[in-house]
Structures are given as C-alpha cells and as structure tokens.
Motif scaffolding. Structure first.
Motif, short mmCIF file in Angstrom:
data_model
loop_
_atom_site.label_atom_id
_atom_site.label_comp_id
_atom_site.label_asym_id
_atom_site.label_seq_id
_atom_site.Cartn_x
_atom_site.Cartn_y
_atom_site.Cartn_z
N ASP A 243 0.75 -1.27 -0.04
CA ASP A 243 0.07 0.03 -0.06
C ASP A 243 0.98 1.26 0.24
OD1 ASP A 243 -2.22 -1.65 -0.14
OD2 ASP A 243 -2.78 -1.27 2.13
N ALA A 244 1.80 1.34 0.79
CA ALA A 244 2.86 2.41 0.78
C ALA A 244 3.45 2.76 -0.54
CB ALA A 244 3.79 2.32 1.88
N ARG A 245 3.92 1.58 -1.04
CA ARG A 245 4.64 1.70 -2.15
C ARG A 245 3.56 2.31 -3.48
NH1 ARG A 245 7.95 -3.87 -2.15
NH2 ARG A 245 9.17 -3.62 -0.32
N ARG A 246 2.42 1.78 -3.28
CA ARG A 246 1.23 2.27 -4.37
C ARG A 246 1.06 3.83 -4.12
NH1 ARG A 246 -2.34 -0.74 -3.26
NH2 ARG A 246 -3.59 0.67 -1.90
N VAL A 247 1.06 4.16 -3.01
CA VAL A 247 0.73 5.52 -2.52
C VAL A 247 1.98 6.35 -3.08
CG1 VAL A 247 0.67 7.30 -0.58
CG2 VAL A 247 -0.84 5.27 -0.56
N TYR A 248 3.16 5.94 -2.78
CA TYR A 248 4.42 6.70 -3.56
C TYR A 248 4.19 6.95 -5.00
CZ TYR A 248 9.01 8.13 -4.64
OH TYR A 248 10.02 8.86 -5.11
N ALA A 249 3.88 5.43 -5.48
CA ALA A 249 4.03 5.60 -7.04
C ALA A 249 2.99 6.57 -7.61
CB ALA A 249 3.80 4.16 -7.42
N GLU A 250 1.75 6.70 -6.97
CA GLU A 250 0.86 7.55 -7.68
C GLU A 250 1.19 8.89 -7.40
OE1 GLU A 250 -2.86 6.18 -5.34
OE2 GLU A 250 -3.11 4.44 -6.69
N SER A 251 1.81 9.18 -6.04
CA SER A 251 2.22 10.82 -6.04
C SER A 251 3.31 11.04 -6.77
CB SER A 251 2.54 10.81 -4.44
OG SER A 251 3.70 10.02 -4.05
N ALA A 252 4.04 10.02 -7.18
CA ALA A 252 5.33 10.43 -8.01
C ALA A 252 4.55 10.62 -9.52
CB ALA A 252 6.17 9.11 -8.06
#
Length: 300
Positions: A243-252
């Motif tokens: 979940d954390a990686r998906r959040v960062y990927a979407e913000s990037a």
C-alpha cells in the motif's frame, strides 16, 4: 390528562390576559422612574415597553428554544424580572415619584443606593437591545429537529479490504500532500497450514506407513500456532508495504512525490521505513528505463 386544542387556546388566552394586566400595573411605576432619571414624556411612556416587553420576548423564547439557548432565555427573563421588581419596589417606597416632587436624578436618599438604582434604570434599555436581538437571532436559527439525527451517520466509508486512496491535489501547490493515517488492513481468518508443515507431516508418515500415528503434544500445537501467527503477521506487513509503495508511485506519477517522513507517518512507521519503500519503488522502475550503452569499436 392532556388538554385538547380548545383547552390549550384558553390557557394561552389566560396567560396573555394576566401578562397584560401585570404590564399595566408595572407601567405606571416604570414610567415614573424613567421621568425621575431624566427621560422626557415620550421616552418615559415607552420605557415600560422596553423592560416588560423584553420579559415577554424572553418568555416566548423559553417556550421555543431548547438546551443552552433555553437556559440563556431563562436567565434573561429572570434578570429583567428582578430588575423590574426592584424599580417597582423603589416606586412603592417613594410615592412622591408620581407627583414629580423629588429632585431630578434622585431615587434614594443614600448616595450609593441612588447611584446603583440610576445605573440599573439606565442600563435596562441598552441591555434590552443586546439581549433582545440575541434572543430573536436564536429563535430564527432554531430548528426543531436539529438535535435528533435522521439516521445512523457512518463514521468511515464502506468497509472493504482495499485501502482508501489518498487525494492527489494539495491545498497549496508548494505544500506536500496531506496523507491521512492509514487504517490497518482488515483481519482475515488464519490461512491453512503451509506446505512446510504438511510436507513435514507427510514425510513422517511415508517413512513407515505401518507405524501408528504419533501422539501430538502441546509443544507441537504451540509450534504450529507460532508459525501460523508469523506467516499471518508477515502477510499483513507485506500488504502495508504494498500500500505504501502504491501511494508513493501514484504521488510520483502526479508530480508531487511524498517524502519518506510523510510516508512513514501515514502508515504508522518510521522515516527509514518510508525511505525503504521509496527505494523499492525506484528500484522497480529502473529496468523499464532506457539505458545507453557504449559500443566499442571492433578491432580490425
């Protein structure tokens, strides 16, 4: 026993009659007090309407409002009732007020008492403006059904296994996007024993099929339960990492990558944990990027 519509109407009519007669009795005393403190004939005639009129307005407010607003209306009603009682009492002690034979501005022979009475009489009109406007505003804003909720209000959104998506547009372009604290994933039932456990049991049985089953001990049950708990905890942590990686990927992708501290705080972890997830996302994107390789010249 409850009153019918006609009985209620008669009760209201009786109340209005009593209030009107009481106002007429008090009107004479308040008018004479107003003249004694310097009011002209018109102001002295209107003075009783200011004091007793606010009392009537506060009485209506106590019948309409509820909760703290009703308590406020009761306090206004009690204060102005007490003030009107004091002025009527002074008028009864000094009958010469009616004949205008007292000195101008004198309601009592003792100076401190006179100053207090004059202050009380002159402050009532000003207080009527303030308290009257406040009571009217409360009555106009009152909603009879405002205190009763129409139905259950959901605190959170529908319960699902998927984590809530975070907004991509911050309040200010220069600020980092606010990431709410992520809720832990919904707990699921423990999974079946892994192949490691079942394979070990099959290997023991296959070694000697005619050997009777070994008696299970408490130690075996504790070991299996510990293994299942460890597998379950690892699966939960892996889901949080994803979940954390998906959040960062979407913000990037949106052009506003979150920082390691913000990512760690959002998921209840440390800044170093958030930095690891960011590096994992960046490492996963490296193979997809074009790489330039230098081509050496072939030897002739």
């Amino acid at each position: 026993m409850t009153l019918d519509r006609k009985g209620k109407a008669l009760l209201v009519l009786a109340l209005v009659t009593v209030v009107a007669m009481a106002f007429r009795v008090s009107w004479n005393a308040l008018r004479d007090v107003a003249r004694a403190i310097g009011a002209d004939d018109t102001a002295a005639t209107l003075y009783p309407f200011v004091v007793d009129g606010l009392m009537a307005l506060a009485l209506v407010a106590t019948l309409v409002l509820v909760g703290p607003d009703r308590t406020f209306a009761l306090r206004v009603l009690g204060t102005y009732t007490l003030a009107s009682l004091v002025l009527n009492y002074v008028h009864g002690l000094v009958p010469s007020l009616h004949g205008e034979s007292v000195d101008w501005g004198r309601l009592a022979d003792w100076d401190p008492a006179n100053y207090a009475l004059v202050l009380l009489a002159t402050s009532l009109p000003v207080g009527a403006i303030y308290f009257g406007s406040d009571l009217v505003a409360k009555i106009l804003d009152h909603r009879p059904d405002a205190t009763a909720p129409a139905g259950p209000v959901p605190v959170c959104g529908p319960v699902t296994g998927e984590s809530a998506r975070l907004p991509h547009t911050p309040a200010h372009p220069a600020e980092q996007p606010a990431i709410p604290a992520a809720q832990p994933p919904a707990l699921t039932a423990p999974e079946a024993p892994s192949l490691l456990v079942t394979g070990h049991a099959d290997a023991v049985r296959d070694a000697d099929p005619h050997t009777p089953h070994a008696v299970r001990t408490d130690g075996d049950d504790v070991a299996e339960e510990t293994l299942r708990q460890a597998q379950f905890e690892e699966a939960r942590l892996e889901r949080i990492r994803q979940d954390a990686r998906r959040v960062y990927a979407e913000s990037a992708q949106a052009g506003r990558p979150v920082s390691a501290r913000a990512l760690g705080d959002a998921f209840g972890m440390s800044e170093s944990w958030g930095r690891k997830q960011i590096l994992a996302v960046r490492d996963g994107e490296e193979p997809s990027r074009p790489q330039l390789r230098a081509l050496g010249t072939a030897a002739v």
